[in-house]
Design an enzyme around this catalytic site. Structure first.
Site, PDB file in Angstrom:
ATOM      1  N   TRP A  36       0.822  -1.222   0.000  1.00  0.00           N
ATOM      2  CA  TRP A  36       0.000   0.000   0.000  1.00  0.00           C
ATOM      3  C   TRP A  36       0.851   1.266   0.000  1.00  0.00           C
ATOM      4  CZ3 TRP A  36      -5.015   1.909   0.422  1.00  0.00           C
ATOM      5  CH2 TRP A  36      -5.127   3.195   0.943  1.00  0.00           C
ATOM      6  N   ASN A  38      -0.012   5.784   0.073  1.00  0.00           N
ATOM      7  CA  ASN A  38      -0.914   6.921  -0.146  1.00  0.00           C
ATOM      8  C   ASN A  38      -0.118   8.199  -0.355  1.00  0.00           C
ATOM      9  OD1 ASN A  38      -1.176   6.138   2.898  1.00  0.00           O
ATOM     10  ND2 ASN A  38      -1.970   8.195   2.999  1.00  0.00           N
ATOM     11  N   ASP A  39      -0.389   9.276   0.322  1.00  0.00           N
ATOM     12  CA  ASP A  39       0.094  10.608  -0.062  1.00  0.00           C
ATOM     13  C   ASP A  39       1.561  10.675  -0.513  1.00  0.00           C
ATOM     14  OD1 ASP A  39      -2.182  10.819   1.465  1.00  0.00           O
ATOM     15  OD2 ASP A  39      -1.323  12.155   2.946  1.00  0.00           O
ATOM     16  N   TRP A  63      -4.006   0.249   4.233  1.00  0.00           N
ATOM     17  CA  TRP A  63      -3.404   1.317   5.051  1.00  0.00           C
ATOM     18  C   TRP A  63      -3.001   0.771   6.425  1.00  0.00           C
ATOM     19  CZ3 TRP A  63      -4.192   3.929   9.651  1.00  0.00           C
ATOM     20  CH2 TRP A  63      -3.518   5.147   9.785  1.00  0.00           C
ATOM     21  N   PHE A  95       3.415  10.009   9.613  1.00  0.00           N
ATOM     22  CA  PHE A  95       2.416  10.546   8.692  1.00  0.00           C
ATOM     23  C   PHE A  95       3.074  11.536   7.712  1.00  0.00           C
ATOM     24  CE2 PHE A  95      -2.047   9.871  10.775  1.00  0.00           C
ATOM     25  CZ  PHE A  95      -1.845   8.509  10.773  1.00  0.00           C
ATOM     26  N   ARG A 166      -1.411  18.103  11.584  1.00  0.00           N
ATOM     27  CA  ARG A 166      -0.553  17.261  10.736  1.00  0.00           C
ATOM     28  C   ARG A 166      -0.220  17.863   9.371  1.00  0.00           C
ATOM     29  NH1 ARG A 166      -5.461  14.321  11.124  1.00  0.00           N
ATOM     30  NH2 ARG A 166      -6.584  14.138   9.151  1.00  0.00           N
ATOM     31  N   ASP A 167       0.600  17.090   8.655  1.00  0.00           N
ATOM     32  CA  ASP A 167       0.933  17.302   7.237  1.00  0.00           C
ATOM     33  C   ASP A 167       1.730  18.587   6.979  1.00  0.00           C
ATOM     34  OD1 ASP A 167      -0.574  15.025   7.100  1.00  0.00           O
ATOM     35  OD2 ASP A 167      -2.327  15.972   6.177  1.00  0.00           O
ATOM     36  N   GLU A 221      -6.527  18.518   4.937  1.00  0.00           N
ATOM     37  CA  GLU A 221      -5.279  17.749   5.011  1.00  0.00           C
ATOM     38  C   GLU A 221      -4.284  18.285   3.976  1.00  0.00           C
ATOM     39  OE1 GLU A 221      -6.735  13.447   6.644  1.00  0.00           O
ATOM     40  OE2 GLU A 221      -6.869  13.653   4.483  1.00  0.00           O
ATOM     41  N   TRP A 318     -10.240   8.105  -0.542  1.00  0.00           N
ATOM     42  CA  TRP A 318     -10.439   7.376   0.721  1.00  0.00           C
ATOM     43  C   TRP A 318     -11.774   6.646   0.771  1.00  0.00           C
ATOM     44  CZ3 TRP A 318      -6.650   5.807   3.378  1.00  0.00           C
ATOM     45  CH2 TRP A 318      -5.489   6.563   3.535  1.00  0.00           C
TER      46      TRP A 318
END
Ligand code: FRU
Length: 519
Positions: A36, A38-39, A63, A95, A166-167, A221, A318
């Site tokens: 997996w 993602n971002d 995830w 993250f 976050r992020d 996000e 998502w």
């Protein structure tokens, strides 16, 4: 296109599942070899390489166990996967975040002779941590140009005692009197982008916040903030703030919105906010990076030569991301996109162009000039077919309600990409695109408002084994959608509903004939 029943299709797909899962591996989009992702994270150009880090599960194909995977490319087309860069552990998941080249060694992690790359990531602390339940910003550094990473002992470096902070995206701001680092991050549930500054990447001072604004239905996000010249004029610099929202994107589920305005080193001021409470207007009034279902968490590279702004997004949603029928990998990245800012209908808007998969450039396999599209569907000759195509088309709707192209067509399936004259929209219809039943919300029709120019719609379409990326009118509007057709569905056709239209020109490149192992 012959007809089968829905249950034939499901059974057929079940029987062929393993073969299809492998066959969905894209040719021109990045995937990890296994597992997996993602971002996109930590996008940086450094010493001639584009580094793509990303949210990655080293232990599975859904995830979890969040860590940073890593790939690099000399040209944004051919990617090499590297060993895991930053691993989660029992105390923290790693993250999303960003990377800066700390050339002056402001952080002290390296020296001016060996400047560190510094990753600023979100520690999502586990129950075993002293910071249990919190999300805060942490550092890791690399002294070998990004290939191995050491976590900073003083982590976290920025803690708001928040569970949803976050992020972080960090960039160097060169102000009139001083240069410093600026971080944009989110308070996800408050729909806030928060800005901080630092001299050394370790000590951070609060600057300001932005939001709520425009789309606020889901969490905010993965923000990004960068300058772009308007209409190519460096004396007309604007700042673009990207904010991903999930759910509550324009096509349903995950989506990315953007704001254009000014940044004075402290505060971002938007010039295109329409709604501050998110209540007043339809989502369609806002500025979206992409109007499809599968373009999320888009962020840009730091330090690209020539100050170019290049973005990559996670090509998934998502709503159904964990359920897509691929194995032993899950999720691809979008094509990298070169973004610029242009005045369109009086408004500054982002214009996006895919970075050409240069390793795949081949001469056109099919090219025609003006041709009428009669009512119905007309299959093109097989030189036009393929699983992996770049298509340039100019369409005139004429009297038709809708005209366009069918790609990845085959037994009762196909993805329709066209223009609807009633709604004046670009349309991508994946309702019959192939295997759609793995999630109740996957079958969908995406529409995006687009004006004809001199009566015509120009399309550039990248078709891959499990996606279409559509750029309309030179990239003013884009739609990105995943599709899961049968591997044998390679047909390309023209269609016109209720009337006739025309294709003014059509050029198709089959990108598969290049080296299939290149990506
Ligand atoms: C966005 C996101 C980020 C978070 C990461 C976790 O897709 O939810 O906000 O940092 O994914 O994997």
């Amino acid at each position: 296109m012959t007809s089968t029943t829905a249950s034939d299709r499901v059974n057929g797909v079940a029987a062929d599942a393993d073969r299809d899962r492998a066959a969905y591996r894209p040719a021109i989009h990045y995937t990890a070899e296994r597992n997996w992702l993602n971002d996109p994270n930590g996008l940086v150009h450094y010493k001639g390489l584009y580094h793509l880090f990303y949210q990655y599960n080293p232990d599975g194909n859904v995830w979890g166990n969040m860590s940073w995977g890593h790939a690099s490319s000399p040209d944004l087309a051919t990617w090499t996967e590297h060993p895991l860069a930053i691993a989660g552990d029992v105390y923290e998941d790693i993250f999303s975040g960003s990377i800066v080249a700390d050339l002056e060694n402001t952080s002290g992690f390296g020296s001016t002779l060996t400047p560190p790359l510094v990753a600023i990531y979100t520690s999502a602390f586990t129950e075993l941590s002293a910071f249990a339940g919190l999300q805060a910003q942490s550092l890791a550094y690399s002294l070998d140009d990004g290939f191995t990473w050491t976590k900073h002992e003083g982590n976290p470096v920025l803690n708001r005692e928040s569970a949803e902070f976050r992020d972080p995206k960090v960039f160097r701001f060169n102000g009139p009197s001083e240069a410093y680092w600026v971080m944009v991050a989110v308070e996800a549930q408050d729909h806030l982008v928060v800005l901080y500054k630092s001299a050394n990447l370790k000590d951070w001072t609060y600057l300001s916040s932005f939001g709520p604004a425009n789309a606020n239905d889901g969490e905010w996000e993965c923000p990004d903030l960068f300058p772009l010249p308007l209409d190519g004029r460096t004396d007309q610099l604007k700042w673009v703030l990207i904010v991903s929202v999930n759910p509550g994107g324009v096509a349903g589920g995950s989506g990315g919105q953007y704001f254009v305005g000014t940044f004075d080193g402290t505060t971002f001021t938007s010039e295109n906010t329409i709604s501050e409470d998110g209540q007043a207007l339809s989502l369609r009034e806002y500025s979206w990076l992409d109007w499809g279902r599968d373009y999320y968490a888009a962020v840009s590279f730091s330090d690209v030569p020539g100050a170019k702004r290049i973005m990559i997004a996670w090509m998934n949603n998502w709503d159904y991301a964990n359920d897509i029928p691929t194995s032993p990998w899950k999720s691809a990245m979008s094509l990298p996109r070169h973004v610029t800012l242009a005045t369109i209908e009086g408004e500054p808007r982002l214009v996006q162009e895919a970075v050409e998969p240069t390793d795949r450039l081949v001469s056109a396999s099919y090219a025609i000039g003006r041709k009428t599209i009669d009512r119905g569907t007309e299959l093109l000759p097989d030189e036009a077919w393929g699983q992996v195509l770049k298509i340039d088309a100019e369409l005139r709707p004429g009297t038709a309600d809708e005209i366009g192209l069918v790609v990845r067509g085959g037994q009762d399936e196909g993805t329709f990409i066209g223009y609807n004259s009633f709604s004046r929209c670009l349309v991508v219809n994946r309702v019959k695109s192939g295997y759609v039943d793995f999630h109740h919300s996957f079958a969908s029709v995406e529409t995006a408002p687009v004006e004809l120019i001199d009566g015509a719609l120009r399309l550039r379409i990248y078709v891959d084994r499990s996606s279409v990326e559509v750029f309309a009118q030179g990239g003013i509007i884009t739609i990105t959608d995943q599709i899961f057709p049968k591997p044998s569905s390679c047909e390309v056709a023209l269609y016109a509903h209720n009337g006739t239209g025309s294709v003014e020109s059509l050029v198709i490149h089959n990108l598969e004939s290049a080296d299939p192992n290149a990506i």
